[in-house]
Design an enzyme around this catalytic site. Structure first.
Site, mmCIF file in Angstrom:
data_model
loop_
_atom_site.group_PDB
_atom_site.id
_atom_site.type_symbol
_atom_site.label_atom_id
_atom_site.label_comp_id
_atom_site.label_asym_id
_atom_site.label_seq_id
_atom_site.Cartn_x
_atom_site.Cartn_y
_atom_site.Cartn_z
ATOM 1 N N ASP A 81 0.849 -1.188 0.000
ATOM 2 C CA ASP A 81 0.000 0.000 0.000
ATOM 3 C C ASP A 81 0.892 1.248 0.000
ATOM 4 O OD1 ASP A 81 -2.489 1.253 0.119
ATOM 5 O OD2 ASP A 81 -2.538 1.297 2.310
ATOM 6 N N GLY A 181 -8.645 7.987 7.499
ATOM 7 C CA GLY A 181 -8.886 8.053 8.945
ATOM 8 C C GLY A 181 -10.285 8.548 9.268
ATOM 9 N N GLY A 209 -9.527 5.314 2.365
ATOM 10 C CA GLY A 209 -10.144 6.115 3.422
ATOM 11 C C GLY A 209 -11.580 5.736 3.717
ATOM 12 N N SER A 211 -12.796 4.042 6.309
ATOM 13 C CA SER A 211 -13.196 3.934 7.719
ATOM 14 C C SER A 211 -14.179 5.026 8.084
ATOM 15 C CB SER A 211 -11.968 4.042 8.637
ATOM 16 O OG SER A 211 -11.209 2.875 8.558
HETATM 17 P P1 13P Z 1 -8.850 4.470 6.537
HETATM 18 O O1 13P Z 1 -7.845 4.504 7.632
HETATM 19 O O2 13P Z 1 -9.694 5.694 6.478
HETATM 20 O O3 13P Z 1 -9.683 3.232 6.570
HETATM 21 O O4 13P Z 1 -8.040 4.432 5.141
HETATM 22 C C1 13P Z 1 -7.256 3.317 4.841
HETATM 23 C C2 13P Z 1 -6.544 3.461 3.551
HETATM 24 O O5 13P Z 1 -7.005 4.114 2.649
HETATM 25 C C3 13P Z 1 -5.256 2.759 3.405
HETATM 26 O O6 13P Z 1 -4.639 2.995 2.185
#
Ligand code: 13P
Length: 287
Positions: A81, A181, A209, A211
């Site tokens: 990632d 986040g 992102g 979450s």
């Molecule tokens: P979150 O922490 O918002 O779930 O995002 C994770 C992400 O996009 C990792 O590449």
């Protein structure tokens, strides 16, 4: 078993589902993600990438994730990632990663194209697929913060088409209002922009992102070409809450194993819950 190739991604796209990409930092998070994939019987990507390497060390975390995936009955891709570094990308490809994300989102368009093209060339030699990013998300990949650390640039649909054609990437991460986040206020995606990007590019889209993203926004994204969804903060929070809850009982006996086990099981349960959220047949169809 190791999940090679883009077939699972394409199947997810065709079904209106998404493949989850879960970030792993250590043994317990790798175990929790693997257990969730086994329990759900669905393909999952373990994202053992650039941020977590700073904690665990690259060699150790690469081997941990690859061994877990190879030894499991579940179909597990191992994905790098957010990498800006071609040497790091090569090291992961040589170790056996099934996919990599080359992140040139901080670069001017032409430089992002050059970096991404080179990552694609290297990945092809190893039979791996490549995700790239155009546009930039606000937020931090490893810590939720109200003080947004990166400014957002929304993905432009015309540039996205040019970028995919010029680079040959297999999947494109987009910025359409999504934030890394947890956020104070609920995130709203620019679903019209997402639909325009989906119409303009021939590859599956990736939503970082996720979450805390309201489920109607998430399902709106799945209906508009998003076939891979990255989740990190929800797993981190689940791990920490479980550790917090068990600490008073564990401290008197210095029972560290019960703390790690609680964190691992909480990651498994949170990942399972996300997997369920990503199995969605858009707008009126059957699940
Ligand atoms: P979150 O922490 O918002 O779930 O995002 C994770 C992400 O996009 C990792 O590449």
């Amino acid at each position: 078993m190791l999940l090679h190739g883009t077939e699972a991604l394409k199947q997810a796209a065709a079904a209106g589902h998404a493949l989850p990409g879960f970030v792993a930092y250590n043994l317990e998070t790798v175990q929790g993600i693997t257990a969730a994939a086994e329990s759900a019987g669905r393909p999952v990507l373990i994202q053992a990438g650039a941020g977590p390497f700073k904690h665990a060390g690259r060699e150790a975390l690469m081997r941990l994730a690859l061994d877990a995936a190879e030894d499991s009955a579940a179909r597990l891709g191992v994905h790098l990632d957010h990498s800006r570094d071609l040497d790091e990308i090569t090291a992961c490809l040589e170790a056996g990663y099934t996919s990599v994300m080359v992140d040139g989102s901080h670069l001017p368009f032409a430089e992002n194209v050059v970096l991404t093209k080179e990552a694609v060339r290297r990945a092809r030699d190893h039979g791996a697929w490549v995700e790239a990013e155009l546009g930039a998300l606000p937020g931090d990949e490893d810590v939720s913060t109200d003080a947004v650390t990166k400014t957002a640039t929304m993905t432009d649909p015309h540039q996205a088409a040019e970028f995919v054609a010029a680079t040959g990437v297999d999947a494109l991460a987009v910025a359409v209002g999504n934030v890394h986040g947890f956020t104070k206020d609920p995130v709203r995606l620019d679903l019209d922009r997402l639909a325009a990007i989906h119409a303009a590019v021939p590859v599956p889209l990736v939503l970082h992102g996720a979450s805390g993203l309201p489920v109607e926004e998430l399902h709106g994204a799945l209906a508009r070409g998003v076939a891979k969804v990255n989740v990190n903060a929800e797993l981190r929070r689940a791990y920490l809450e479980a550790v917090h809850a068990i600490l008073p009982a564990a401290l008197p006996g210095s029972d560290v194993v019960s703390v790690w086990a609680a964190g691992r099981d909480a990651v498994r349960d949170a990942a399972l819950e996300v997997i369920g959220r990503l199995i969605h047949r858009a707008e009126g169809g059957a699940v």
